[in-house]
Design a protein around this motif. Structure first.
Motif, short mmCIF file in Angstrom:
data_model
loop_
_atom_site.label_atom_id
_atom_site.label_comp_id
_atom_site.label_asym_id
_atom_site.label_seq_id
_atom_site.Cartn_x
_atom_site.Cartn_y
_atom_site.Cartn_z
N ASP A 17 43.98 47.27 44.86
CA ASP A 17 45.10 48.18 44.60
C ASP A 17 46.40 47.64 45.17
O ASP A 17 47.46 47.74 44.56
CB ASP A 17 44.82 49.58 45.17
CG ASP A 17 43.70 50.32 44.45
OD1 ASP A 17 43.34 49.92 43.31
OD2 ASP A 17 43.19 51.30 45.03
N ILE A 18 46.32 47.05 46.36
CA ILE A 18 47.50 46.47 47.01
C ILE A 18 48.02 45.30 46.19
O ILE A 18 49.23 45.19 45.93
CB ILE A 18 47.17 46.05 48.46
CG1 ILE A 18 46.94 47.30 49.32
CG2 ILE A 18 48.28 45.17 49.04
CD1 ILE A 18 46.35 47.01 50.70
N PHE A 19 47.13 44.41 45.76
CA PHE A 19 47.56 43.25 44.96
C PHE A 19 48.16 43.71 43.62
O PHE A 19 49.15 43.16 43.16
CB PHE A 19 46.39 42.31 44.71
CG PHE A 19 45.99 41.46 45.89
CD1 PHE A 19 46.63 41.52 47.10
CD2 PHE A 19 44.93 40.57 45.78
CE1 PHE A 19 46.26 40.73 48.19
CE2 PHE A 19 44.55 39.76 46.84
CZ PHE A 19 45.21 39.84 48.04
N GLU A 20 47.53 44.71 43.01
CA GLU A 20 48.03 45.23 41.74
C GLU A 20 49.43 45.81 41.91
O GLU A 20 50.34 45.55 41.10
CB GLU A 20 47.06 46.28 41.19
CG GLU A 20 47.44 46.82 39.84
CD GLU A 20 46.41 47.80 39.30
OE1 GLU A 20 46.43 48.01 38.07
OE2 GLU A 20 45.61 48.35 40.08
N ALA A 26 45.67 40.12 39.20
CA ALA A 26 45.86 40.45 40.61
C ALA A 26 44.84 41.49 41.07
O ALA A 26 44.27 41.38 42.16
CB ALA A 26 47.28 40.94 40.85
N ALA A 27 44.62 42.49 40.24
CA ALA A 27 43.66 43.54 40.58
C ALA A 27 42.23 43.02 40.66
O ALA A 27 41.39 43.59 41.37
CB ALA A 27 43.75 44.68 39.56
N ASN A 28 41.95 41.92 39.97
CA ASN A 28 40.60 41.35 39.97
C ASN A 28 40.39 40.29 41.04
O ASN A 28 39.25 39.90 41.30
CB ASN A 28 40.28 40.77 38.59
CG ASN A 28 39.99 41.86 37.58
OD1 ASN A 28 39.26 42.80 37.87
ND2 ASN A 28 40.58 41.75 36.41
N MET A 29 41.47 39.82 41.66
CA MET A 29 41.33 38.76 42.67
C MET A 29 40.34 39.11 43.78
O MET A 29 39.51 38.28 44.14
CB MET A 29 42.69 38.39 43.25
CG MET A 29 43.56 37.61 42.31
SD MET A 29 45.18 37.32 43.07
CE MET A 29 45.94 36.31 41.79
#
Length: 183
Positions: free
Chosen positions: A60-63, A79-82
């Motif tokens: 969530d933070i990356f997204e 980003a959300a999948n990283m």
């Protein structure tokens, strides 16, 4: 595995799966980090461990960071999948102190980097796999804010840890002398 074999055969493992390190393995990993060179004994680091629900929070933070950066939908999804690339991610943060003049902030950041390397080595020595990643999120204000970091804190990397998903062929050994010169 003896220390020299570890140093000479260590390599990043980008394809990781469950299980993550168990409690005993994590103790070794964190204790190895605490043994790195640390001028002044400042322990200028923090390790933020994400697994299980923590990985969802990190996603969530990356997204949010990607969205805040104005990234396109494809990158926001990426980003959300990283954080789903490993069962555990340790965010290694340099927590520098500018009031300690005898230990420059760069030295403190390097100590945190050494801690990341020691954790990766400790994981590898225990039969785990790991890869140290940075990327734009290591320097992102949204990520820093959401992780509760202070203004002078610096993420030195995201250490992805788990069980190797595939057997990695040993990379060819590099001749370190080609990077050295004597005065």
């Amino acid at each position: 595995m003896d220390a020299l074999t570890l140093l000479l055969t260590r390599q990043s493992c980008p394809r990781l799966t469950k299980p993550a390190p168990n409690a005993d393995q994590m103790k070794v990993i964190l204790d190895a980090a605490a043994r790195v060179p640390d001028h002044g004994g400042l322990t200028p680091w923090e390790f933020i461990i994400a697994e299980g629900d923590g990985l969802s929070k990190l996603a969530d933070i990356f997204e949010a960071a990607a969205s805040q950066q104005g990234a396109d939908d494809d990158f926001i999804e990426k980003a959300a999948n990283m954080p789903k690339r490993a069962p555990m991610i340790i965010t290694v943060v340099a927590k520098t102190r500018s009031d300690i003049k005898k230990v420059p902030e760069l030295e403190q950041q390097l100590a945190a980097g050494c801690a990341a390397m020691a954790m990766q080595q400790a994981a590898f020595a225990q039969g785990l796999g790991a890869i140290w990643r940075t990327g734009s999120f290591a320097f992102d204000e949204t990520v820093n804010k959401e992780l509760g970091l202070e203004i002078d804190d610096q993420i030195v990397g995201f250490l992805y840890i788990g069980t190797p998903a595939i057997d990695m062929p040993l990379k060819p050994q590099k001749d370190g002398s080609q990077f050295a010169r004597y005065l």
